[in-house]
Scaffold this motif. Structure first.
Motif, PDB file in Angstrom:
ATOM      1  N   MET A 169      -2.557   2.095  11.583  1.00  0.00           N
ATOM      2  CA  MET A 169      -3.551   1.039  11.467  1.00  0.00           C
ATOM      3  C   MET A 169      -3.167  -0.036  10.458  1.00  0.00           C
ATOM      4  O   MET A 169      -3.568  -1.192  10.582  1.00  0.00           O
ATOM      5  N   PHE A 170      -2.375   0.358   9.447  1.00  0.00           N
ATOM      6  CA  PHE A 170      -2.053  -0.569   8.367  1.00  0.00           C
ATOM      7  C   PHE A 170      -0.549  -0.624   8.153  1.00  0.00           C
ATOM      8  O   PHE A 170      -0.002   0.040   7.277  1.00  0.00           O
ATOM      9  N   PRO A 171       0.158  -1.412   8.968  1.00  0.00           N
ATOM     10  CA  PRO A 171       1.608  -1.545   8.803  1.00  0.00           C
ATOM     11  C   PRO A 171       1.957  -2.015   7.391  1.00  0.00           C
ATOM     12  O   PRO A 171       1.169  -2.703   6.740  1.00  0.00           O
ATOM     13  N   THR A 172       3.154  -1.656   6.950  1.00  0.00           N
ATOM     14  CA  THR A 172       3.583  -2.050   5.611  1.00  0.00           C
ATOM     15  C   THR A 172       3.938  -3.522   5.547  1.00  0.00           C
ATOM     16  O   THR A 172       3.651  -4.212   4.573  1.00  0.00           O
ATOM     17  N   SER A 173       4.567  -4.037   6.614  1.00  0.00           N
ATOM     18  CA  SER A 173       4.984  -5.433   6.614  1.00  0.00           C
ATOM     19  C   SER A 173       5.173  -5.905   8.053  1.00  0.00           C
ATOM     20  O   SER A 173       4.997  -5.139   9.002  1.00  0.00           O
ATOM     21  N   LEU A 174       5.540  -7.178   8.194  1.00  0.00           N
ATOM     22  CA  LEU A 174       5.916  -7.764   9.469  1.00  0.00           C
ATOM     23  C   LEU A 174       7.336  -8.294   9.361  1.00  0.00           C
ATOM     24  O   LEU A 174       7.760  -8.748   8.291  1.00  0.00           O
ATOM     25  N   CYS A 175       8.064  -8.243  10.449  1.00  0.00           N
ATOM     26  CA  CYS A 175       9.415  -8.800  10.464  1.00  0.00           C
ATOM     27  C   CYS A 175       9.345 -10.297  10.148  1.00  0.00           C
ATOM     28  O   CYS A 175       8.539 -11.031  10.728  1.00  0.00           O
ATOM     29  N   HIS A 176      10.189 -10.730   9.241  1.00  0.00           N
ATOM     30  CA  HIS A 176      10.170 -12.117   8.795  1.00  0.00           C
ATOM     31  C   HIS A 176      10.518 -13.088   9.930  1.00  0.00           C
ATOM     32  O   HIS A 176      10.107 -14.250   9.900  1.00  0.00           O
ATOM     33  N   PRO A 192       3.610  -6.408   0.862  1.00  0.00           N
ATOM     34  CA  PRO A 192       4.250  -7.454   1.676  1.00  0.00           C
ATOM     35  C   PRO A 192       3.289  -8.256   2.537  1.00  0.00           C
ATOM     36  O   PRO A 192       3.546  -9.417   2.846  1.00  0.00           O
ATOM     37  N   MET A 193       2.167  -7.651   2.915  1.00  0.00           N
ATOM     38  CA  MET A 193       1.222  -8.324   3.816  1.00  0.00           C
ATOM     39  C   MET A 193       0.152  -9.123   3.071  1.00  0.00           C
ATOM     40  O   MET A 193      -0.743  -9.695   3.691  1.00  0.00           O
ATOM     41  N   ILE A 194       0.237  -9.186   1.741  1.00  0.00           N
ATOM     42  CA  ILE A 194      -0.866  -9.736   0.954  1.00  0.00           C
ATOM     43  C   ILE A 194      -1.192 -11.172   1.339  1.00  0.00           C
ATOM     44  O   ILE A 194      -2.357 -11.549   1.460  1.00  0.00           O
ATOM     45  N   PHE A 195      -0.188 -12.003   1.558  1.00  0.00           N
ATOM     46  CA  PHE A 195      -0.459 -13.399   1.888  1.00  0.00           C
ATOM     47  C   PHE A 195      -0.703 -13.603   3.376  1.00  0.00           C
ATOM     48  O   PHE A 195      -1.348 -14.560   3.786  1.00  0.00           O
ATOM     49  N   HIS A 196      -0.190 -12.686   4.184  1.00  0.00           N
ATOM     50  CA  HIS A 196      -0.411 -12.774   5.630  1.00  0.00           C
ATOM     51  C   HIS A 196      -1.837 -12.384   5.990  1.00  0.00           C
ATOM     52  O   HIS A 196      -2.507 -13.054   6.784  1.00  0.00           O
ATOM     53  N   ASP A 197      -2.310 -11.286   5.410  1.00  0.00           N
ATOM     54  CA  ASP A 197      -3.625 -10.762   5.784  1.00  0.00           C
ATOM     55  C   ASP A 197      -4.782 -11.382   4.997  1.00  0.00           C
ATOM     56  O   ASP A 197      -5.881 -11.543   5.525  1.00  0.00           O
ATOM     57  N   LEU A 198      -4.551 -11.703   3.717  1.00  0.00           N
ATOM     58  CA  LEU A 198      -5.621 -12.298   2.918  1.00  0.00           C
ATOM     59  C   LEU A 198      -5.685 -13.790   3.204  1.00  0.00           C
ATOM     60  O   LEU A 198      -5.306 -14.626   2.383  1.00  0.00           O
ATOM     61  N   SER A 199      -6.210 -14.116   4.369  1.00  0.00           N
ATOM     62  CA  SER A 199      -6.158 -15.487   4.865  1.00  0.00           C
ATOM     63  C   SER A 199      -7.028 -16.454   4.066  1.00  0.00           C
ATOM     64  O   SER A 199      -6.800 -17.669   4.101  1.00  0.00           O
ATOM     65  N   SER A 200      -8.018 -15.954   3.320  1.00  0.00           N
ATOM     66  CA  SER A 200      -8.899 -16.829   2.538  1.00  0.00           C
ATOM     67  C   SER A 200      -8.482 -16.925   1.074  1.00  0.00           C
ATOM     68  O   SER A 200      -9.092 -17.679   0.304  1.00  0.00           O
ATOM     69  N   LEU A 201      -7.462 -16.171   0.681  1.00  0.00           N
ATOM     70  CA  LEU A 201      -7.066 -16.109  -0.721  1.00  0.00           C
ATOM     71  C   LEU A 201      -6.595 -17.478  -1.219  1.00  0.00           C
ATOM     72  O   LEU A 201      -5.724 -18.102  -0.624  1.00  0.00           O
ATOM     73  N   GLY A 202      -7.195 -17.937  -2.318  1.00  0.00           N
ATOM     74  CA  GLY A 202      -6.803 -19.213  -2.894  1.00  0.00           C
ATOM     75  C   GLY A 202      -6.266 -19.094  -4.301  1.00  0.00           C
ATOM     76  O   GLY A 202      -5.579 -19.977  -4.789  1.00  0.00           O
ATOM     77  N   ASN A 203      -6.570 -17.969  -4.973  1.00  0.00           N
ATOM     78  CA  ASN A 203      -6.175 -17.811  -6.369  1.00  0.00           C
ATOM     79  C   ASN A 203      -5.742 -16.367  -6.614  1.00  0.00           C
ATOM     80  O   ASN A 203      -6.537 -15.442  -6.434  1.00  0.00           O
ATOM     81  N   LEU A 204      -4.492 -16.196  -7.019  1.00  0.00           N
ATOM     82  CA  LEU A 204      -3.956 -14.875  -7.336  1.00  0.00           C
ATOM     83  C   LEU A 204      -3.437 -14.906  -8.765  1.00  0.00           C
ATOM     84  O   LEU A 204      -2.571 -15.717  -9.108  1.00  0.00           O
ATOM     85  N   VAL A 205      -3.950 -14.008  -9.611  1.00  0.00           N
ATOM     86  CA  VAL A 205      -3.541 -13.945 -11.013  1.00  0.00           C
ATOM     87  C   VAL A 205      -2.804 -12.624 -11.248  1.00  0.00           C
ATOM     88  O   VAL A 205      -3.382 -11.542 -11.094  1.00  0.00           O
ATOM     89  N   ILE A 206      -1.515 -12.726 -11.595  1.00  0.00           N
ATOM     90  CA  ILE A 206      -0.715 -11.516 -11.852  1.00  0.00           C
ATOM     91  C   ILE A 206       0.035 -11.637 -13.175  1.00  0.00           C
ATOM     92  O   ILE A 206       1.109 -11.070 -13.352  1.00  0.00           O
ATOM     93  N   ASP A 207      -0.530 -12.377 -14.127  1.00  0.00           N
ATOM     94  CA  ASP A 207       0.072 -12.474 -15.453  1.00  0.00           C
ATOM     95  C   ASP A 207       0.275 -11.087 -16.057  1.00  0.00           C
ATOM     96  O   ASP A 207      -0.488 -10.156 -15.791  1.00  0.00           O
ATOM     97  N   GLN A 208       1.305 -10.983 -16.913  1.00  0.00           N
ATOM     98  CA  GLN A 208       1.587  -9.751 -17.644  1.00  0.00           C
ATOM     99  C   GLN A 208       1.790  -8.554 -16.722  1.00  0.00           C
ATOM    100  O   GLN A 208       1.324  -7.451 -16.985  1.00  0.00           O
ATOM    101  N   ASN A 209       2.484  -8.813 -15.636  1.00  0.00           N
ATOM    102  CA  ASN A 209       3.047  -7.766 -14.787  1.00  0.00           C
ATOM    103  C   ASN A 209       4.547  -8.057 -14.677  1.00  0.00           C
ATOM    104  O   ASN A 209       5.025  -8.506 -13.635  1.00  0.00           O
ATOM    105  N   PRO A 210       5.291  -7.834 -15.755  1.00  0.00           N
ATOM    106  CA  PRO A 210       6.679  -8.308 -15.808  1.00  0.00           C
ATOM    107  C   PRO A 210       7.616  -7.642 -14.818  1.00  0.00           C
ATOM    108  O   PRO A 210       8.703  -8.162 -14.563  1.00  0.00           O
ATOM    109  N   LEU A 211       7.209  -6.536 -14.230  1.00  0.00           N
ATOM    110  CA  LEU A 211       8.089  -5.863 -13.272  1.00  0.00           C
ATOM    111  C   LEU A 211       8.004  -6.490 -11.891  1.00  0.00           C
ATOM    112  O   LEU A 211       8.793  -6.162 -11.009  1.00  0.00           O
ATOM    113  N   ILE A 212       7.024  -7.381 -11.681  1.00  0.00           N
ATOM    114  CA  ILE A 212       6.987  -8.147 -10.426  1.00  0.00           C
ATOM    115  C   ILE A 212       7.986  -9.291 -10.559  1.00  0.00           C
ATOM    116  O   ILE A 212       7.766 -10.244 -11.304  1.00  0.00           O
ATOM    117  N   THR A 213       9.090  -9.168  -9.858  1.00  0.00           N
ATOM    118  CA  THR A 213      10.155 -10.169  -9.970  1.00  0.00           C
ATOM    119  C   THR A 213      10.305 -11.018  -8.720  1.00  0.00           C
ATOM    120  O   THR A 213      11.046 -12.007  -8.738  1.00  0.00           O
TER     121      THR A 213
END
Length: 364
Positions: free
Chosen positions: A308-315, A198-219
């Motif tokens: 140290m590493f919360p799972t997520s933040l309240c939306h 859940p924190m991937i886009f919040h914490d990875l502040s420099s991320l510009g390219n994410l490739v998750i092709d062929q992971n069909p269970l990510i809905t």
């Protein structure tokens, strides 16, 4: 070094002894010997290219190549690397792509100046925890292996910019790795991932390219800014029985896996108050100075990791969430994309403005 003609060996040792780059690609080399390692040609070399030969082992005496900064052994028949690889203190690039490696020695952690590690197209099942000692590492390419997990110690590679883990057997990405602040490209195609942290886009502040092709269970995706390019196409077959290890929701016929850290999923009118342990963690986290080093003296290692590493933040209110939360699934305006977020309370679900989106869960 065994090659087809003795003349080639003698010519190398005599004529190239002062050369800083040894180009020995496509030379039908079957073996490197201690005599090779003791020669001036090898000991003076800064870059050694041995691509597409037939080398099965590296001698322990490779440690004598103390000037080496780049080692390229792509496309050979190596089944292992010697522990002495860690003695190459000046090494900045290590390329062992397309061999038969089943593991990486822990001594890899001794390569303090290593910037690029290329280990794709092998048979590696796990990475050593010592990989976290590579604090200069900028590129890690480990695609097309048999990796089932990624060591959390990788979080210590604070200079990492590119992480390629395509075509492995990963079912989850550790939430801790979302603290790699300089990561600009993350490639996870062709794995067995069921959700993104859940924190991937919040914490990875420099991320510009994410490739998750062929992971069909990510809905669904976590809430994310529009400046990140996400590639998510393709189909692969995965045994559906594996989904039982995660809690999940079924929304519009899609099975949506929840982060494994959430042992309790709350909803309005039923389990509408988070468990006592969750409330305690939130309160404890709010009062802590996380930059201080005394947590390890007060708490168990598992609890330190949780705090140290919360799972997520309240939306809505951005409060930290750990083991209990209210899942919220909505469809962004003018898109077919489903987004998965989490709230800390019923109040935050009610107060958050979903007018521009279509709220699918919890049902109103």
């Amino acid at each position: 070094m065994y090659v087809d003609t003795t003349d080639q060996v003698n010519e190398l040792h005599q004529d190239d002894e002062n050369c800083s780059v040894l180009q020995l690609n496509y030379n039908h080399i079957n073996e490197l010997t201690d005599d090779d390692m003791n020669s001036k040609a090898f000991q003076n070399a800064k870059c050694l290219y041995l691509k597409r030969n037939n080398i099965k082992t590296l001698p322990k005496s490779i440690k004598l190549m103390i000037a080496l900064t780049q080692l390229h052994i792509e496309g050979n028949n190596l089944s292992s690397l010697p522990d002495e690889i860690g003695d190459l203190k000046l090494l900045e690039v290590l390329n062992v792509v397309s061999n038969g490696l089943t593991s990486i020695p822990p001594s890899i952690g001794e390569l303090k100046g290593l910037k690029k590690l290329q280990i794709s197209m092998n048979k590696i099942r796990c990475l050593p925890n010592e990989i976290g000692n590579l604090q200069c590492l900028e590129t890690l390419e480990a695609s097309s292996n048999n990796l089932f997990s990624v060591p959390v110690s990788l979080i210590n590679c604070t200079q990492l910019k590119l992480l390629a883990l395509d075509k492995n057997r990963l079912k989850l990405l550790p939430r801790q790795l979302c603290r790699l602040k300089k990561l600009t490209e993350l490639s996870l195609a062709g794995n067995q991932l069921e959700y993104l942290p859940p924190m991937i886009f919040h914490d990875l502040s420099s991320l510009g390219n994410l490739v998750i092709d062929q992971n069909p269970l990510i809905t669904v995706y976590p809430p994310h800014p529009g400046n990140i390019e996400i590639s998510h196409f393709g189909i692969s077959r995965i045994d559906g029985r594996d989904r039982e290890r995660f809690q999940h929701l079924i929304i519009q016929g899609k099975t949506i896996s929840m982060p494994e850290e959430f042992s309790e999923l709350c909803r309005p009118g039923k389990s509408s108050v988070p468990c006592l342990q969750e409330l305690t963690l939130r309160s404890f986290h709010a009062k802590l100075d996380l930059q201080s080093g005394y947590l390890e003296d007060l708490l168990s290692a598992d609890l330190v990791d949780t705090v140290m590493f919360p799972t997520s933040l309240c939306h809505h209110c951005r409060k930290t969430l750990f083991i209990s939360a209210f899942p919220v699934i909505y469809k962004e305006n003018n898109t077919t994309l489903l987004t998965s977020a989490f709230c800390c309370s019923v109040k935050c679900i009610v107060y958050h403005d979903f007018k521009q989106d279509t709220l699918l869960y919890p049902p109103s």
